[in-house]
Design a protein around this motif. Structure first.
Motif, PDB file in Angstrom:
ATOM      1  N   PRO A   3      -8.818  -9.037  11.151  1.00 36.75           N
ATOM      2  CA  PRO A   3      -7.948  -8.820  12.302  1.00 36.75           C
ATOM      3  C   PRO A   3      -6.795  -7.880  11.932  1.00 36.75           C
ATOM      4  CG  PRO A   3      -8.350 -11.161  11.946  1.00 36.75           C
ATOM      5  CD  PRO A   3      -8.930 -10.437  10.786  1.00 36.75           C
ATOM      6  N   PRO A   4      -6.267  -7.119  12.908  1.00 41.50           N
ATOM      7  CA  PRO A   4      -5.214  -6.151  12.616  1.00 41.50           C
ATOM      8  C   PRO A   4      -3.995  -6.762  11.928  1.00 41.50           C
ATOM      9  CG  PRO A   4      -5.990  -5.893  14.860  1.00 41.50           C
ATOM     10  CD  PRO A   4      -6.659  -7.097  14.306  1.00 41.50           C
ATOM     11  N   GLY A   5      -3.648  -8.009  12.238  1.00 43.48           N
ATOM     12  CA  GLY A   5      -2.487  -8.637  11.627  1.00 43.48           C
ATOM     13  C   GLY A   5      -2.641  -8.866  10.142  1.00 43.48           C
ATOM     14  N   HIS A   6      -3.880  -8.874   9.653  1.00 47.59           N
ATOM     15  CA  HIS A   6      -4.144  -9.115   8.238  1.00 47.59           C
ATOM     16  C   HIS A   6      -4.244  -7.817   7.449  1.00 47.59           C
ATOM     17  CE1 HIS A   6      -5.410 -13.443   8.585  1.00 47.59           C
ATOM     18  NE2 HIS A   6      -5.415 -13.075   9.849  1.00 47.59           N
ATOM     19  N   ARG A   7      -4.294  -6.677   8.101  1.00 48.01           N
ATOM     20  CA  ARG A   7      -4.493  -5.393   7.435  1.00 48.01           C
ATOM     21  C   ARG A   7      -3.289  -5.029   6.587  1.00 48.01           C
ATOM     22  NH1 ARG A   7      -9.699  -3.273   8.196  1.00 48.01           N
ATOM     23  NH2 ARG A   7      -8.813  -1.290   7.660  1.00 48.01           N
ATOM     24  N   ALA A   8      -3.562  -4.396   5.460  1.00 51.41           N
ATOM     25  CA  ALA A   8      -2.503  -3.941   4.559  1.00 51.41           C
ATOM     26  C   ALA A   8      -2.123  -2.505   4.906  1.00 51.41           C
ATOM     27  CB  ALA A   8      -2.979  -4.014   3.113  1.00 51.41           C
ATOM     28  N   SER A   9      -0.836  -2.216   4.866  1.00 50.58           N
ATOM     29  CA  SER A   9      -0.359  -0.857   5.146  1.00 50.58           C
ATOM     30  C   SER A   9      -0.198  -0.095   3.830  1.00 50.58           C
ATOM     31  CB  SER A   9       0.982  -0.918   5.873  1.00 50.58           C
ATOM     32  OG  SER A   9       1.984  -1.396   4.996  1.00 50.58           O
ATOM     33  N   ASP A  10       0.056   1.208   3.921  1.00 50.92           N
ATOM     34  CA  ASP A  10       0.304   2.011   2.720  1.00 50.92           C
ATOM     35  C   ASP A  10       1.538   1.503   1.977  1.00 50.92           C
ATOM     36  OD1 ASP A  10      -1.908   3.607   3.139  1.00 50.92           O
ATOM     37  OD2 ASP A  10      -0.785   5.158   4.212  1.00 50.92           O
ATOM     38  N   ASN A  11       2.569   1.092   2.732  1.00 60.18           N
ATOM     39  CA  ASN A  11       3.777   0.552   2.084  1.00 60.18           C
ATOM     40  C   ASN A  11       3.465  -0.738   1.332  1.00 60.18           C
ATOM     41  OD1 ASN A  11       5.433   2.595   2.975  1.00 60.18           O
ATOM     42  ND2 ASN A  11       6.108   1.507   4.788  1.00 60.18           N
ATOM     43  N   ASP A  12       2.616  -1.594   1.895  1.00 59.70           N
ATOM     44  CA  ASP A  12       2.211  -2.824   1.216  1.00 59.70           C
ATOM     45  C   ASP A  12       1.516  -2.495  -0.102  1.00 59.70           C
ATOM     46  OD1 ASP A  12       3.157  -4.361   3.360  1.00 59.70           O
ATOM     47  OD2 ASP A  12       1.198  -4.324   4.364  1.00 59.70           O
ATOM     48  N   ARG A  13       0.629  -1.493  -0.081  1.00 58.40           N
ATOM     49  CA  ARG A  13      -0.085  -1.096  -1.294  1.00 58.40           C
ATOM     50  C   ARG A  13       0.879  -0.538  -2.340  1.00 58.40           C
ATOM     51  NH1 ARG A  13      -3.101   0.932   2.757  1.00 58.40           N
ATOM     52  NH2 ARG A  13      -4.932  -0.306   3.273  1.00 58.40           N
ATOM     53  N   GLU A  14       1.845   0.251  -1.893  1.00 59.32           N
ATOM     54  CA  GLU A  14       2.821   0.829  -2.841  1.00 59.32           C
ATOM     55  C   GLU A  14       3.664  -0.262  -3.494  1.00 59.32           C
ATOM     56  OE1 GLU A  14       2.977   3.863  -4.059  1.00 59.32           O
ATOM     57  OE2 GLU A  14       1.282   4.407  -2.800  1.00 59.32           O
ATOM     58  N   ARG A  15       4.075  -1.277  -2.714  1.00 54.79           N
ATOM     59  CA  ARG A  15       4.854  -2.378  -3.290  1.00 54.79           C
ATOM     60  C   ARG A  15       4.018  -3.156  -4.303  1.00 54.79           C
ATOM     61  NH1 ARG A  15       7.161  -2.751   2.048  1.00 54.79           N
ATOM     62  NH2 ARG A  15       5.592  -4.291   2.651  1.00 54.79           N
ATOM     63  N   ALA A  16       2.749  -3.397  -3.973  1.00 55.49           N
ATOM     64  CA  ALA A  16       1.868  -4.113  -4.898  1.00 55.49           C
ATOM     65  C   ALA A  16       1.625  -3.286  -6.157  1.00 55.49           C
ATOM     66  CB  ALA A  16       0.550  -4.446  -4.208  1.00 55.49           C
ATOM     67  N   ALA A  17       1.462  -1.976  -6.004  1.00 56.79           N
ATOM     68  CA  ALA A  17       1.269  -1.100  -7.171  1.00 56.79           C
ATOM     69  C   ALA A  17       2.506  -1.120  -8.069  1.00 56.79           C
ATOM     70  CB  ALA A  17       0.964   0.325  -6.716  1.00 56.79           C
ATOM     71  N   ALA A  18       3.694  -1.196  -7.474  1.00 53.56           N
ATOM     72  CA  ALA A  18       4.932  -1.264  -8.277  1.00 53.56           C
ATOM     73  C   ALA A  18       4.967  -2.544  -9.105  1.00 53.56           C
ATOM     74  CB  ALA A  18       6.148  -1.176  -7.366  1.00 53.56           C
ATOM     75  N   VAL A  19       4.492  -3.656  -8.539  1.00 56.74           N
ATOM     76  CA  VAL A  19       4.438  -4.926  -9.273  1.00 56.74           C
ATOM     77  C   VAL A  19       3.482  -4.802 -10.452  1.00 56.74           C
ATOM     78  CG1 VAL A  19       3.705  -7.343  -9.127  1.00 56.74           C
ATOM     79  CG2 VAL A  19       5.087  -6.350  -7.295  1.00 56.74           C
ATOM     80  N   VAL A  20       2.326  -4.184 -10.229  1.00 61.18           N
ATOM     81  CA  VAL A  20       1.333  -3.998 -11.297  1.00 61.18           C
ATOM     82  C   VAL A  20       1.896  -3.096 -12.392  1.00 61.18           C
ATOM     83  CG1 VAL A  20      -0.934  -3.008 -11.815  1.00 61.18           C
ATOM     84  CG2 VAL A  20      -0.637  -4.433  -9.785  1.00 61.18           C
ATOM     85  N   GLN A  21       2.541  -2.003 -12.006  1.00 65.55           N
ATOM     86  CA  GLN A  21       3.097  -1.079 -12.996  1.00 65.55           C
ATOM     87  C   GLN A  21       4.236  -1.721 -13.786  1.00 65.55           C
ATOM     88  OE1 GLN A  21       3.822   2.160 -10.311  1.00 65.55           O
ATOM     89  NE2 GLN A  21       1.823   3.075 -10.695  1.00 65.55           N
ATOM     90  N   GLU A  22       5.041  -2.554 -13.140  1.00 64.60           N
ATOM     91  CA  GLU A  22       6.104  -3.263 -13.858  1.00 64.60           C
ATOM     92  C   GLU A  22       5.506  -4.231 -14.882  1.00 64.60           C
ATOM     93  OE1 GLU A  22       9.868  -6.283 -13.121  1.00 64.60           O
ATOM     94  OE2 GLU A  22       8.922  -5.319 -11.392  1.00 64.60           O
ATOM     95  N   ALA A  23       4.404  -4.898 -14.507  1.00 65.10           N
ATOM     96  CA  ALA A  23       3.740  -5.812 -15.439  1.00 65.10           C
ATOM     97  C   ALA A  23       3.202  -5.052 -16.651  1.00 65.10           C
ATOM     98  CB  ALA A  23       2.612  -6.558 -14.731  1.00 65.10           C
TER      99      ALA A  23
END
Length: 191
Positions: free
Chosen positions: A7-27
């Motif tokens: 459903p559209p409410g569950h879709r991830a946006s580009d900003n969501d992906r960038e925030r998650a990538a920042a968490v991975v890179q910090e780790a």
């Protein structure tokens, strides 16, 4: 190609992906992931289509606290306190408002916990929490006297973040809601 789309409410946006990538890179920077794991996780993050896939890719990567505790206390007397935008949410928060207001906006925040506990104390004041769609809200432990504790959020989704609110309201209010919708005739939009 799958015909079953989330459903559209569950879709991830580009900003969501960038925030998650920042968490991975910090780790990776902290030494919690090697280069191979970094590459795997970034592939997962950038190919994620849903919020759930992003949470699964970063669930075990809680950022290391750089001199900050996993608790936050906000106090406001005859004034206002706000936390909004991209801020790191600790596992436990205390909001104390006396003849004032405290607003906790979780919509753009970095949340790395399955459950967040907010201890709200509103005396002739208001404590407002703005949450994303789907969060699970528990207001059962708020003691009210000549006050209100209201959950204006929509229905919860399984596996979403749980917001557990405790505390008290004396001649005040404790409110949990979603961001306000912007209308074309309402130029002074605020969440």
């Amino acid at each position: 190609m799958s015909l079953q789309q989330p459903p559209p409410g569950h879709r991830a946006s580009d900003n969501d992906r960038e925030r998650a990538a920042a968490v991975v890179q910090e780790a990776h920077t902290d030494g919690r992931l090697d280069f191979e794991e970094l590459d795997e996780r970034l592939t997962q993050v950038y190919s994620a289509k849903t919020q759930l896939e992003l949470r699964n890719a970063t669930a075990d990567l809680v950022p290391v606290a750089h001199g900050s505790a996993q608790e936050l206390t906000l106090r406001a007397r005859h004034s206002a306190q706000k936390r909004e935008g991209a801020w790191n949410v600790p596992e436990r928060l205390t909001a104390i408002a006396e003849h004032s207001s405290v607003k906790l906006d979780f919509t753009d925040a970095q949340v790395h916990w399955a459950e967040i506990h907010v201890d709200a104390h509103a005396v002739h004041s208001s404590v407002v929490m703005v949450i994303p769609e789907g969060w699970i809200v528990d207001l059962d432990q708020v003691d009210v006297q000549h006050s209100s504790a209201r959950n204006k959020a929509g229905p919860p989704r399984p596996g979403a973040v749980r917001l557990r609110v405790t505390g008290e309201a004396r001649h005040g209010s404790v409110v949990v809601r979603h961001p306000r919708k912007r209308h074309w005739w309402w130029p002074w939009y605020s969440k």
